[in-house]
Design an enzyme around this catalytic site. Structure first.
Site, PDB file in Angstrom:
ATOM      1  N   CYS A  38       1.182 -11.295 -42.814  1.00 35.22           N
ATOM      2  CA  CYS A  38       0.602 -12.086 -41.726  1.00 35.22           C
ATOM      3  C   CYS A  38      -0.810 -12.502 -42.132  1.00 35.22           C
ATOM      4  O   CYS A  38      -1.386 -11.931 -43.059  1.00 35.22           O
ATOM      5  CB  CYS A  38       0.562 -11.182 -40.499  1.00 35.22           C
ATOM      6  N   THR A  40      -3.483 -11.813 -40.738  1.00 34.49           N
ATOM      7  CA  THR A  40      -4.365 -10.641 -40.613  1.00 34.49           C
ATOM      8  C   THR A  40      -4.377  -9.834 -41.909  1.00 34.49           C
ATOM      9  O   THR A  40      -5.418  -9.322 -42.325  1.00 34.49           O
ATOM     10  CB  THR A  40      -3.871  -9.754 -39.448  1.00 34.49           C
ATOM     11  N   HIS A  43      -6.700 -11.399 -44.323  1.00 32.19           N
ATOM     12  CA  HIS A  43      -8.101 -11.037 -44.017  1.00 32.19           C
ATOM     13  C   HIS A  43      -8.426  -9.651 -44.577  1.00 32.19           C
ATOM     14  O   HIS A  43      -9.492  -9.426 -45.144  1.00 32.19           O
ATOM     15  CB  HIS A  43      -8.345 -11.011 -42.501  1.00 32.19           C
ATOM     16  N   HIS A  63       1.940  -5.059 -40.547  1.00 43.31           N
ATOM     17  CA  HIS A  63       2.385  -4.728 -39.181  1.00 43.31           C
ATOM     18  C   HIS A  63       3.662  -5.454 -38.750  1.00 43.31           C
ATOM     19  O   HIS A  63       4.262  -5.067 -37.765  1.00 43.31           O
ATOM     20  CB  HIS A  63       1.266  -5.009 -38.180  1.00 43.31           C
ATOM     21  N   CYS A  93      -2.129   0.160 -23.752  1.00 46.04           N
ATOM     22  CA  CYS A  93      -2.610   1.488 -23.325  1.00 46.04           C
ATOM     23  C   CYS A  93      -1.705   2.086 -22.261  1.00 46.04           C
ATOM     24  O   CYS A  93      -1.628   3.298 -22.111  1.00 46.04           O
ATOM     25  CB  CYS A  93      -4.046   1.390 -22.821  1.00 46.04           C
ATOM     26  N   CYS A  99      -1.622  -3.764 -18.036  1.00 45.79           N
ATOM     27  CA  CYS A  99      -0.446  -2.964 -18.382  1.00 45.79           C
ATOM     28  C   CYS A  99       0.386  -2.619 -17.149  1.00 45.79           C
ATOM     29  O   CYS A  99       1.596  -2.453 -17.243  1.00 45.79           O
ATOM     30  CB  CYS A  99      -0.861  -1.682 -19.100  1.00 45.79           C
ATOM     31  N   ILE A 175       4.313 -19.817 -38.283  1.00 49.70           N
ATOM     32  CA  ILE A 175       4.334 -19.910 -36.812  1.00 49.70           C
ATOM     33  C   ILE A 175       4.426 -21.371 -36.376  1.00 49.70           C
ATOM     34  O   ILE A 175       5.133 -21.699 -35.422  1.00 49.70           O
ATOM     35  CB  ILE A 175       3.097 -19.219 -36.200  1.00 49.70           C
ATOM     36  N   ASP A 195       0.025 -30.793 -41.403  1.00 47.97           N
ATOM     37  CA  ASP A 195      -0.570 -29.765 -42.275  1.00 47.97           C
ATOM     38  C   ASP A 195      -1.270 -30.482 -43.432  1.00 47.97           C
ATOM     39  O   ASP A 195      -1.223 -31.715 -43.525  1.00 47.97           O
ATOM     40  CB  ASP A 195       0.507 -28.796 -42.801  1.00 47.97           C
ATOM     41  N   THR A 288      -1.537 -15.574 -26.880  1.00 48.04           N
ATOM     42  CA  THR A 288      -1.706 -14.527 -27.889  1.00 48.04           C
ATOM     43  C   THR A 288      -0.498 -13.590 -27.846  1.00 48.04           C
ATOM     44  O   THR A 288      -0.021 -13.230 -26.771  1.00 48.04           O
ATOM     45  CB  THR A 288      -3.025 -13.751 -27.683  1.00 48.04           C
TER      46      THR A 288
HETATM   47 ZN   LIG Z   1       0.774 -10.621 -37.514  1.00 41.23          ZN
HETATM   48 ZN   LIG Z   2      -3.573  -1.591 -21.023  1.00 35.56          ZN
END
Ligand SMILES: [Zn+2]
Ligand SMILES: [Zn+2]
Length: 342
Positions: A38, A40, A43, A63, A93, A99, A175, A195, A288
């Site tokens: 990904c 991330t 990075h 991940h 959480c 949540c 994506i 692109d 997100t």
């Molecule tokens: Zn990802």
């Molecule tokens: Zn939470």
């Protein structure tokens, strides 16, 4: 177990041996079969500002993955040894306002696998049971490892009603291509992908995007005007996180259209709100991650329908030990999805 970790505050990674992690009481231990790279991870590999400001070393990164449950923590009742799972990477959480109101994916205290806690570029990974998705038997581990980014495309389009609409997606990375495929599947009049990489433009075309524009070669605004006969686009999906692109993208949008922002910008952005949003009465959506588990049901259902095949979006497979080659290819932004077979 073999694992790819980040243990030094420098560019690169370390392929090493680690003990198989202990499973916590609410976790699953997963034998990882496929893990995708990904943005991330790029990075983290580069060790740029994004990574160095968030990450405590050492970290087992990666991940986006799928695998088989080999052990369950003592409180886990909904999964058993042998289950095939894919990982939702945002760990909620469980207690905050979001949540407790069905918005776990924007949890106030969210942690991210492979960023705030150990991830899955390894033979085994610990997955909080709350983040495990039972993978349908018809979906391979390889495709399962890409359900997470595919879900972002699905979630982005779910903010809009693409049927009969002129949709433009800025970005033909994985994506972006997923978003284009979902828009097309949802009945868009036509889908435009933009692109600057010729490889990614070719992949978007191969996956069925109607009009693919290489912004290095053509004037995007002129082309959109031509294709829409001056009408403009109904729906803009922004995936590049580039502020110049955002301003250009906004100009393609017709009055009263929808703009979905997914790409992450580095720092504050100068955006002509009066002309691009207020006078246009544009609907602006931030997106997100994936809604738990609504987006996963949609994403899996789309694949099981057999109407689209996202396998070719994975353009390269690597062994984990060849991580340098894989991550350098990923950072070149010329490939589709890159997956480690583990
Ligand atoms: Zn990802
Ligand atoms: Zn939470």
């Amino acid at each position: 177990m073999k694992a790819l970790i980040k243990d030094r505050p420098l560019r690169g990674g370390t392929y090493t041996d680690l003990p198989i992690p202990k499973v916590g009481e609410n976790d699953l231990l997963v034998k990882v079969h496929a893990a995708a790279i990904c943005g991330t991870d790029i990075h983290i590999y580069q060790w740029n500002e994004y990574a160095s400001s968030r990450i405590k070393l050492p970290l087992l990164f990666g991940h986006e993955y799928a695998g088989e449950v080999v052990e369950t923590g003592k409180n886990v009742t909904s999964f058993k040894k042998g289950d095939r799972v894919a990982a939702e990477t945002h760990v909620p959480c469980g207690h905050c306002f979001q949540c407790t109101t069905g918005l776990q994916h924007i949890c106030k205290d969210m942690r991210i696998l492979g960023v705030h806690m150990d991830g899955a570029f390894s033979e085994y990974a610990v997955l909080p049971a709350v983040c495990a998705w039972k993978l349908d038997p018809a979906i391979s581990y390889e495709v399962g490892s890409t359900l997470e980014p595919f879900g972002i495309g699905v979630h982005a389009l779910s903010k809009t009603k693409p049927a009969g609409k002129k949709v433009i997606v800025f970005g033909c990375g994985p994506i972006g291509i997923y978003a284009q495929m979902v828009a097309k599947l949802s009945g868009a009049e036509f889908v435009v992908g933009v692109d600057v990489s010729k490889e990614r433009c070719a992949l978007a075309k191969q996956m069925g995007t109607d009009v693919v524009l290489n912004a290095k070669e053509v004037n995007v605004l002129d082309e959109v005007n031509r294709v829409t006969k001056g009408f403009g686009t109904d729906i803009v999906v922004e995936l590049t996180g580039n502020k110049e692109v955002l301003n250009e993208a906004s100009k393609t949008l017709r009055r009263g259209g929808d703009i979905v922002l997914v790409g992450l910008f580095s720092g504050p952005v100068e955006w002509d709100l009066v002309n691009n949003v207020i006078y246009k009465e544009a609907n602006v959506y931030g997106v997100t991650g994936r809604i738990m588990w609504d987006t996963w049901w949609l994403a899996q259902g789309i694949l099981l329908s057999g109407k689209i095949d996202i396998r070719p979006v994975i353009t390269h497979y690597f062994d984990l030990k060849d991580f340098d080659k894989a991550l350098q290819l990923a950072e070149s932004a010329t490939a589709g999805k890159i997956v480690f077979r583990i």
